[in-house]
Design a protein around this motif. Structure first.
Motif, PDB file in Angstrom:
ATOM      1  N   GLY A 116      22.303 -23.767 -22.947  1.00 38.06           N
ATOM      2  CA  GLY A 116      22.141 -22.318 -22.869  1.00 38.06           C
ATOM      3  C   GLY A 116      21.385 -21.863 -21.637  1.00 38.06           C
ATOM      4  N   GLY A 117      20.472 -20.932 -21.850  1.00 38.93           N
ATOM      5  CA  GLY A 117      19.728 -20.348 -20.753  1.00 38.93           C
ATOM      6  C   GLY A 117      18.784 -21.303 -20.059  1.00 38.93           C
ATOM      7  N   LYS A 118      18.516 -22.455 -20.673  1.00 38.93           N
ATOM      8  CA  LYS A 118      17.625 -23.431 -20.047  1.00 38.93           C
ATOM      9  C   LYS A 118      18.224 -23.989 -18.760  1.00 38.93           C
ATOM     10  CE  LYS A 118      15.355 -24.844 -24.352  1.00 38.93           C
ATOM     11  NZ  LYS A 118      15.098 -25.964 -25.291  1.00 38.93           N
ATOM     12  N   ALA A 119      19.548 -23.870 -18.637  1.00 32.25           N
ATOM     13  CA  ALA A 119      20.199 -24.318 -17.403  1.00 32.25           C
ATOM     14  C   ALA A 119      19.660 -23.543 -16.205  1.00 32.25           C
ATOM     15  CB  ALA A 119      21.712 -24.142 -17.513  1.00 32.25           C
ATOM     16  N   LEU A 120      19.266 -22.310 -16.426  1.00 29.65           N
ATOM     17  CA  LEU A 120      18.713 -21.485 -15.344  1.00 29.65           C
ATOM     18  C   LEU A 120      17.297 -21.913 -14.983  1.00 29.65           C
ATOM     19  CD1 LEU A 120      19.916 -17.980 -16.565  1.00 29.65           C
ATOM     20  CD2 LEU A 120      20.796 -19.232 -14.582  1.00 29.65           C
ATOM     21  N   SER A 121      16.470 -22.146 -15.988  1.00 32.84           N
ATOM     22  CA  SER A 121      15.070 -22.481 -15.728  1.00 32.84           C
ATOM     23  C   SER A 121      14.903 -23.886 -15.172  1.00 32.84           C
ATOM     24  CB  SER A 121      14.235 -22.316 -17.005  1.00 32.84           C
ATOM     25  OG  SER A 121      14.753 -23.113 -18.053  1.00 32.84           O
ATOM     26  N   ARG A 122      15.875 -24.774 -15.405  1.00 35.65           N
ATOM     27  CA  ARG A 122      15.803 -26.119 -14.815  1.00 35.65           C
ATOM     28  C   ARG A 122      15.865 -26.038 -13.292  1.00 35.65           C
ATOM     29  NH1 ARG A 122      19.984 -27.719 -18.262  1.00 35.65           N
ATOM     30  NH2 ARG A 122      21.268 -28.067 -16.393  1.00 35.65           N
ATOM     31  N   GLY A 123      16.725 -25.160 -12.808  1.00 35.85           N
ATOM     32  CA  GLY A 123      16.816 -24.948 -11.368  1.00 35.85           C
ATOM     33  C   GLY A 123      17.385 -26.115 -10.583  1.00 35.85           C
ATOM     34  N   ASP A 124      18.069 -27.053 -11.247  1.00 36.29           N
ATOM     35  CA  ASP A 124      18.594 -28.236 -10.564  1.00 36.29           C
ATOM     36  C   ASP A 124      19.981 -27.974  -9.976  1.00 36.29           C
ATOM     37  OD1 ASP A 124      19.752 -27.974 -13.042  1.00 36.29           O
ATOM     38  OD2 ASP A 124      19.726 -30.127 -13.508  1.00 36.29           O
ATOM     39  N   PHE A 125      20.092 -26.898  -9.232  1.00 43.64           N
ATOM     40  CA  PHE A 125      21.362 -26.527  -8.605  1.00 43.64           C
ATOM     41  C   PHE A 125      21.049 -25.751  -7.332  1.00 43.64           C
ATOM     42  CE2 PHE A 125      20.121 -23.479 -11.848  1.00 43.64           C
ATOM     43  CZ  PHE A 125      20.120 -22.272 -11.155  1.00 43.64           C
ATOM     44  N   ASP A 126      22.028 -25.696  -6.447  1.00 48.30           N
ATOM     45  CA  ASP A 126      21.801 -25.040  -5.158  1.00 48.30           C
ATOM     46  C   ASP A 126      22.058 -23.534  -5.190  1.00 48.30           C
ATOM     47  OD1 ASP A 126      21.039 -27.369  -3.899  1.00 48.30           O
ATOM     48  OD2 ASP A 126      23.090 -27.911  -3.367  1.00 48.30           O
ATOM     49  N   LYS A 127      23.162 -23.137  -5.851  1.00 50.60           N
ATOM     50  CA  LYS A 127      23.559 -21.732  -5.780  1.00 50.60           C
ATOM     51  C   LYS A 127      23.955 -21.196  -7.158  1.00 50.60           C
ATOM     52  CE  LYS A 127      25.297 -22.122  -1.026  1.00 50.60           C
ATOM     53  NZ  LYS A 127      26.507 -22.048  -0.165  1.00 50.60           N
ATOM     54  N   LEU A 128      23.558 -19.945  -7.378  1.00 53.68           N
ATOM     55  CA  LEU A 128      23.924 -19.204  -8.586  1.00 53.68           C
ATOM     56  C   LEU A 128      24.660 -17.943  -8.142  1.00 53.68           C
ATOM     57  CD1 LEU A 128      23.689 -18.461 -11.664  1.00 53.68           C
ATOM     58  CD2 LEU A 128      21.506 -17.380 -11.075  1.00 53.68           C
ATOM     59  N   ALA A 129      25.865 -17.752  -8.607  1.00 51.59           N
ATOM     60  CA  ALA A 129      26.677 -16.607  -8.176  1.00 51.59           C
ATOM     61  C   ALA A 129      26.549 -15.445  -9.156  1.00 51.59           C
ATOM     62  CB  ALA A 129      28.146 -17.011  -8.054  1.00 51.59           C
ATOM     63  N   ILE A 130      26.383 -14.256  -8.602  1.00 53.33           N
ATOM     64  CA  ILE A 130      26.434 -13.031  -9.391  1.00 53.33           C
ATOM     65  C   ILE A 130      27.241 -12.001  -8.601  1.00 53.33           C
ATOM     66  CG2 ILE A 130      24.184 -13.485 -10.455  1.00 53.33           C
ATOM     67  CD1 ILE A 130      23.054 -11.173  -8.737  1.00 53.33           C
ATOM     68  N   ALA A 131      27.768 -11.025  -9.292  1.00 54.65           N
ATOM     69  CA  ALA A 131      28.440  -9.921  -8.605  1.00 54.65           C
ATOM     70  C   ALA A 131      27.382  -8.969  -8.048  1.00 54.65           C
ATOM     71  CB  ALA A 131      29.362  -9.183  -9.572  1.00 54.65           C
ATOM     72  N   ASN A 132      27.744  -8.253  -7.012  1.00 58.04           N
ATOM     73  CA  ASN A 132      26.826  -7.302  -6.390  1.00 58.04           C
ATOM     74  C   ASN A 132      26.314  -6.301  -7.436  1.00 58.04           C
ATOM     75  OD1 ASN A 132      25.545  -5.259  -4.952  1.00 58.04           O
ATOM     76  ND2 ASN A 132      27.056  -5.222  -3.312  1.00 58.04           N
ATOM     77  N   PRO A 133      25.033  -6.342  -7.778  1.00 54.22           N
ATOM     78  CA  PRO A 133      24.531  -5.467  -8.847  1.00 54.22           C
ATOM     79  C   PRO A 133      24.574  -3.981  -8.510  1.00 54.22           C
ATOM     80  CG  PRO A 133      22.719  -6.607  -7.760  1.00 54.22           C
ATOM     81  CD  PRO A 133      23.981  -7.205  -7.232  1.00 54.22           C
ATOM     82  N   LYS A 134      24.723  -3.656  -7.219  1.00 55.71           N
ATOM     83  CA  LYS A 134      24.776  -2.249  -6.826  1.00 55.71           C
ATOM     84  C   LYS A 134      26.143  -1.621  -7.102  1.00 55.71           C
ATOM     85  CE  LYS A 134      21.261  -2.608  -3.186  1.00 55.71           C
ATOM     86  NZ  LYS A 134      20.988  -2.435  -1.738  1.00 55.71           N
ATOM     87  N   THR A 135      27.184  -2.434  -7.127  1.00 56.25           N
ATOM     88  CA  THR A 135      28.535  -1.893  -7.306  1.00 56.25           C
ATOM     89  C   THR A 135      29.252  -2.451  -8.520  1.00 56.25           C
ATOM     90  OG1 THR A 135      29.463  -3.602  -5.845  1.00 56.25           O
ATOM     91  CG2 THR A 135      28.827  -1.502  -4.833  1.00 56.25           C
TER      92      THR A 135
END
Length: 246
Positions: A116-135
Protein backbone atom coordinates in the motif's frame (compact mmCIF):
# COMPACT_ATOMS: atom_id res chain seq x y z
CA UNK A 1 -43.51 10.63 -65.40
CA UNK A 2 -45.67 12.93 -63.30
CA UNK A 3 -46.72 10.00 -61.11
CA UNK A 4 -43.11 9.65 -59.97
CA UNK A 5 -42.83 13.26 -58.77
CA UNK A 6 -44.53 12.70 -55.39
CA UNK A 7 -42.30 9.67 -54.78
CA UNK A 8 -39.18 11.60 -55.77
CA UNK A 9 -40.19 14.49 -53.53
CA UNK A 10 -40.74 12.07 -50.65
CA UNK A 11 -37.32 10.50 -51.19
CA UNK A 12 -35.64 13.90 -51.23
CA UNK A 13 -37.48 14.92 -48.06
CA UNK A 14 -36.45 11.70 -46.34
CA UNK A 15 -32.84 12.23 -47.38
CA UNK A 16 -32.88 15.80 -46.07
CA UNK A 17 -34.45 14.69 -42.79
CA UNK A 18 -31.77 12.03 -42.36
CA UNK A 19 -29.12 14.68 -42.90
CA UNK A 20 -30.67 16.83 -40.19
CA UNK A 21 -30.96 13.95 -37.75
CA UNK A 22 -27.48 12.53 -38.36
CA UNK A 23 -25.12 15.16 -37.00
CA UNK A 24 -21.59 15.35 -35.59
CA UNK A 25 -20.83 16.46 -32.06
CA UNK A 26 -17.46 17.93 -31.11
CA UNK A 27 -16.45 16.78 -27.64
CA UNK A 28 -13.66 17.81 -25.27
CA UNK A 29 -12.83 14.96 -22.89
CA UNK A 30 -10.52 14.74 -19.88
CA UNK A 31 -7.57 12.45 -20.57
CA UNK A 32 -8.40 10.00 -17.76
CA UNK A 33 -11.66 9.14 -19.52
CA UNK A 34 -10.02 8.27 -22.87
CA UNK A 35 -10.60 4.51 -22.97
CA UNK A 36 -14.12 4.68 -21.59
CA UNK A 37 -15.10 7.51 -23.95
CA UNK A 38 -13.83 5.68 -27.02
CA UNK A 39 -16.10 2.75 -26.20
CA UNK A 40 -19.04 4.99 -25.30
CA UNK A 41 -18.61 6.95 -28.54
CA UNK A 42 -18.79 3.77 -30.62
CA UNK A 43 -21.94 2.66 -28.82
CA UNK A 44 -23.46 6.15 -29.07
CA UNK A 45 -22.85 6.32 -32.81
CA UNK A 46 -24.44 2.90 -33.35
CA UNK A 47 -27.43 3.78 -31.19
CA UNK A 48 -28.14 7.24 -32.59
CA UNK A 49 -26.57 7.55 -36.03
CA UNK A 50 -24.70 10.66 -34.91
CA UNK A 51 -20.92 10.85 -35.16
CA UNK A 52 -18.35 12.19 -32.72
CA UNK A 53 -15.17 14.23 -33.03
CA UNK A 54 -13.27 13.92 -29.76
CA UNK A 55 -10.28 15.82 -28.37
CA UNK A 56 -8.59 14.46 -25.25
CA UNK A 57 -6.44 16.49 -22.86
CA UNK A 58 -6.05 17.84 -19.36
CA UNK A 59 -9.16 19.49 -17.96
CA UNK A 60 -7.34 22.77 -17.41
CA UNK A 61 -6.02 22.99 -20.96
CA UNK A 62 -9.36 22.03 -22.48
CA UNK A 63 -11.07 24.67 -20.35
CA UNK A 64 -8.61 27.27 -21.66
CA UNK A 65 -9.25 26.18 -25.24
CA UNK A 66 -13.00 26.55 -24.70
CA UNK A 67 -12.48 30.08 -23.39
CA UNK A 68 -10.34 30.85 -26.42
CA UNK A 69 -13.15 29.87 -28.78
CA UNK A 70 -12.50 26.20 -29.55
CA UNK A 71 -15.58 24.77 -31.32
CA UNK A 72 -16.45 22.16 -28.71
CA UNK A 73 -20.12 21.45 -28.05
CA UNK A 74 -19.84 19.10 -25.06
CA UNK A 75 -17.20 19.09 -22.31
CA UNK A 76 -16.45 16.07 -20.11
CA UNK A 77 -14.14 17.38 -17.40
CA UNK A 78 -12.22 15.60 -14.65
CA UNK A 79 -13.63 17.92 -12.00
CA UNK A 80 -16.72 19.95 -11.13
CA UNK A 81 -15.01 23.31 -10.73
CA UNK A 82 -14.48 24.16 -14.37
CA UNK A 83 -17.85 22.98 -15.70
CA UNK A 84 -19.60 24.91 -12.92
CA UNK A 85 -17.51 27.96 -13.78
CA UNK A 86 -18.64 27.70 -17.40
CA UNK A 87 -22.27 27.47 -16.28
CA UNK A 88 -21.84 30.53 -14.04
CA UNK A 89 -20.38 32.43 -16.99
CA UNK A 90 -23.32 31.53 -19.19
CA UNK A 91 -21.15 29.42 -21.47
CA UNK A 92 -22.67 26.03 -20.61
CA UNK A 93 -25.79 24.26 -19.38
CA UNK A 94 -26.96 20.79 -18.32
CA UNK A 95 -24.15 20.16 -15.81
CA UNK A 96 -24.21 16.71 -14.22
CA UNK A 97 -21.77 14.17 -12.76
CA UNK A 98 -21.08 11.45 -15.30
CA UNK A 99 -18.35 9.61 -13.36
CA UNK A 100 -16.62 9.54 -9.99
CA UNK A 101 -12.89 9.04 -10.42
CA UNK A 102 -10.64 6.87 -8.27
CA UNK A 103 -6.93 7.36 -7.71
CA UNK A 104 -4.41 4.50 -7.58
CA UNK A 105 -0.70 4.24 -6.94
CA UNK A 106 0.63 1.99 -9.71
CA UNK A 107 3.88 0.47 -10.90
CA UNK A 108 4.65 -1.69 -13.91
CA UNK A 109 6.85 -3.70 -11.54
CA UNK A 110 4.72 -6.40 -9.83
CA UNK A 111 6.97 -6.24 -6.75
CA UNK A 112 7.01 -2.47 -6.26
CA UNK A 113 3.61 -1.71 -4.65
CA UNK A 114 2.92 -4.65 -2.36
CA UNK A 115 2.33 -2.85 0.94
CA UNK A 116 0.00 0.00 0.00
CA UNK A 117 1.08 3.50 0.88
CA UNK A 118 4.25 2.25 2.55
CA UNK A 119 5.73 1.99 -0.94
CA UNK A 120 5.89 5.79 -0.89
CA UNK A 121 7.54 6.15 2.51
CA UNK A 122 10.20 3.54 1.67
CA UNK A 123 11.49 5.87 -1.01
CA UNK A 124 13.49 3.09 -2.72
CA UNK A 125 12.79 4.42 -6.21
CA UNK A 126 14.09 7.20 -8.43
CA UNK A 127 10.95 8.79 -9.86
CA UNK A 128 7.29 9.16 -8.93
CA UNK A 129 4.97 10.38 -11.69
CA UNK A 130 1.96 12.60 -11.12
CA UNK A 131 -0.16 14.69 -13.46
CA UNK A 132 0.29 18.45 -13.36
CA UNK A 133 -1.76 19.43 -10.28
CA UNK A 134 -2.47 22.88 -11.73
CA UNK A 135 -4.36 21.54 -14.75
CA UNK A 136 -5.22 17.91 -13.93
CA UNK A 137 -7.55 17.05 -11.00
CA UNK A 138 -5.90 13.64 -10.59
CA UNK A 139 -2.59 15.43 -10.08
CA UNK A 140 -4.17 17.67 -7.45
CA UNK A 141 -5.55 14.57 -5.72
CA UNK A 142 -2.08 12.98 -5.75
CA UNK A 143 -0.66 16.03 -3.98
CA UNK A 144 -3.42 15.77 -1.35
CA UNK A 145 -2.54 12.13 -0.73
CA UNK A 146 1.17 12.80 -0.30
CA UNK A 147 0.42 15.61 2.15
CA UNK A 148 -2.03 13.42 4.08
CA UNK A 149 0.64 10.72 4.38
CA UNK A 150 3.30 13.32 5.30
CA UNK A 151 5.62 12.20 2.50
CA UNK A 152 5.32 15.26 0.24
CA UNK A 153 8.59 16.90 1.36
CA UNK A 154 10.55 13.67 1.02
CA UNK A 155 9.12 12.87 -2.41
CA UNK A 156 9.41 16.37 -3.87
CA UNK A 157 12.81 15.75 -5.54
CA UNK A 158 11.54 12.49 -7.07
CA UNK A 159 8.47 13.93 -8.79
CA UNK A 160 8.04 14.02 -12.55
CA UNK A 161 4.93 15.65 -13.97
CA UNK A 162 2.88 14.64 -16.96
CA UNK A 163 0.87 17.26 -18.83
CA UNK A 164 -2.18 15.09 -18.16
CA UNK A 165 -3.00 11.73 -16.62
CA UNK A 166 -2.50 9.92 -19.94
CA UNK A 167 1.11 11.07 -20.15
CA UNK A 168 1.59 10.25 -16.47
CA UNK A 169 0.45 6.71 -17.14
CA UNK A 170 2.93 6.45 -20.02
CA UNK A 171 5.80 7.51 -17.75
CA UNK A 172 5.05 4.54 -15.51
CA UNK A 173 4.13 2.06 -18.25
CA UNK A 174 7.46 2.68 -20.00
CA UNK A 175 9.31 2.53 -16.66
CA UNK A 176 10.64 6.06 -17.03
CA UNK A 177 9.10 6.42 -13.57
CA UNK A 178 9.14 3.55 -11.09
CA UNK A 179 5.61 4.30 -9.96
CA UNK A 180 2.97 6.96 -10.20
CA UNK A 181 -0.48 8.14 -9.26
CA UNK A 182 -2.87 7.31 -12.10
CA UNK A 183 -6.58 6.93 -12.64
CA UNK A 184 -7.99 3.54 -11.71
CA UNK A 185 -9.71 3.55 -15.09
CA UNK A 186 -6.32 3.30 -16.80
CA UNK A 187 -5.53 -0.06 -15.22
CA UNK A 188 -9.05 -1.38 -14.65
CA UNK A 189 -8.84 -3.79 -17.58
CA UNK A 190 -5.17 -4.70 -17.09
CA UNK A 191 -4.07 -6.25 -13.81
CA UNK A 192 -0.35 -6.30 -14.67
CA UNK A 193 2.16 -4.63 -12.38
CA UNK A 194 1.22 -3.75 -8.81
CA UNK A 195 -1.12 -1.15 -7.39
CA UNK A 196 -2.78 0.34 -4.34
CA UNK A 197 -6.29 1.73 -4.42
CA UNK A 198 -5.82 4.97 -2.50
CA UNK A 199 -8.44 5.29 0.26
CA UNK A 200 -10.89 7.97 -0.79
CA UNK A 201 -10.70 9.72 2.55
CA UNK A 202 -7.15 10.81 1.64
CA UNK A 203 -8.26 13.08 -1.22
CA UNK A 204 -11.21 15.19 -2.23
CA UNK A 205 -13.84 13.31 -4.26
CA UNK A 206 -13.07 13.41 -7.96
CA UNK A 207 -16.56 14.10 -9.26
CA UNK A 208 -16.31 14.50 -13.00
CA UNK A 209 -18.96 16.73 -14.53
CA UNK A 210 -20.13 17.10 -18.11
CA UNK A 211 -21.77 20.16 -19.65
CA UNK A 212 -23.37 21.14 -22.91
CA UNK A 213 -21.49 24.17 -24.22
CA UNK A 214 -23.03 27.20 -25.88
CA UNK A 215 -21.74 26.13 -29.29
CA UNK A 216 -23.85 23.00 -28.92
CA UNK A 217 -27.07 24.72 -27.86
CA UNK A 218 -28.83 23.97 -31.15
CA UNK A 219 -27.08 20.69 -31.90
CA UNK A 220 -29.27 17.55 -31.86
CA UNK A 221 -26.11 15.44 -31.60
CA UNK A 222 -24.91 17.34 -28.52
CA UNK A 223 -28.29 16.90 -26.84
CA UNK A 224 -28.30 13.22 -27.75
CA UNK A 225 -24.83 12.68 -26.30
CA UNK A 226 -25.78 14.35 -23.01
CA UNK A 227 -28.80 12.05 -22.80
CA UNK A 228 -26.76 8.99 -23.74
CA UNK A 229 -24.17 9.64 -21.02
CA UNK A 230 -26.99 9.37 -18.47
CA UNK A 231 -28.24 6.05 -19.88
CA UNK A 232 -27.82 2.64 -18.25
CA UNK A 233 -25.77 1.51 -21.24
CA UNK A 234 -23.23 4.30 -20.76
CA UNK A 235 -23.14 3.83 -16.98
CA UNK A 236 -22.32 0.14 -17.45
CA UNK A 237 -19.28 1.08 -19.54
CA UNK A 238 -18.25 3.77 -17.05
CA UNK A 239 -18.36 1.29 -14.15
CA UNK A 240 -16.46 -1.30 -16.21
CA UNK A 241 -13.56 1.13 -16.40
CA UNK A 242 -13.36 1.53 -12.65
CA UNK A 243 -15.40 4.68 -12.06
CA UNK A 244 -18.24 5.17 -9.66
CA UNK A 245 -21.61 6.50 -10.86
CA UNK A 246 -24.47 8.25 -9.09
Amino acid sequence: MQSFKPILALLLLSSASAGVLADQVKVAVAANFTAAMKEIAQDFEKATGHSTQISFGSTGKLYTQIHNGAPFEVFLAADQKRPQRLVAEGKATDAFTYAIGKLVLWSADPEMVTDGGKALSRGDFDKLAIANPKTAPYGAAAVEVMKALAVDAMLGPKLVQGDNIAQTYQFVATKNAALGFVAKAQIALDASGSSWDVPQDLYSPIRQDAVRLEKGEDSPAAAALIDYLKSDAAKAVIEKYGYGVD
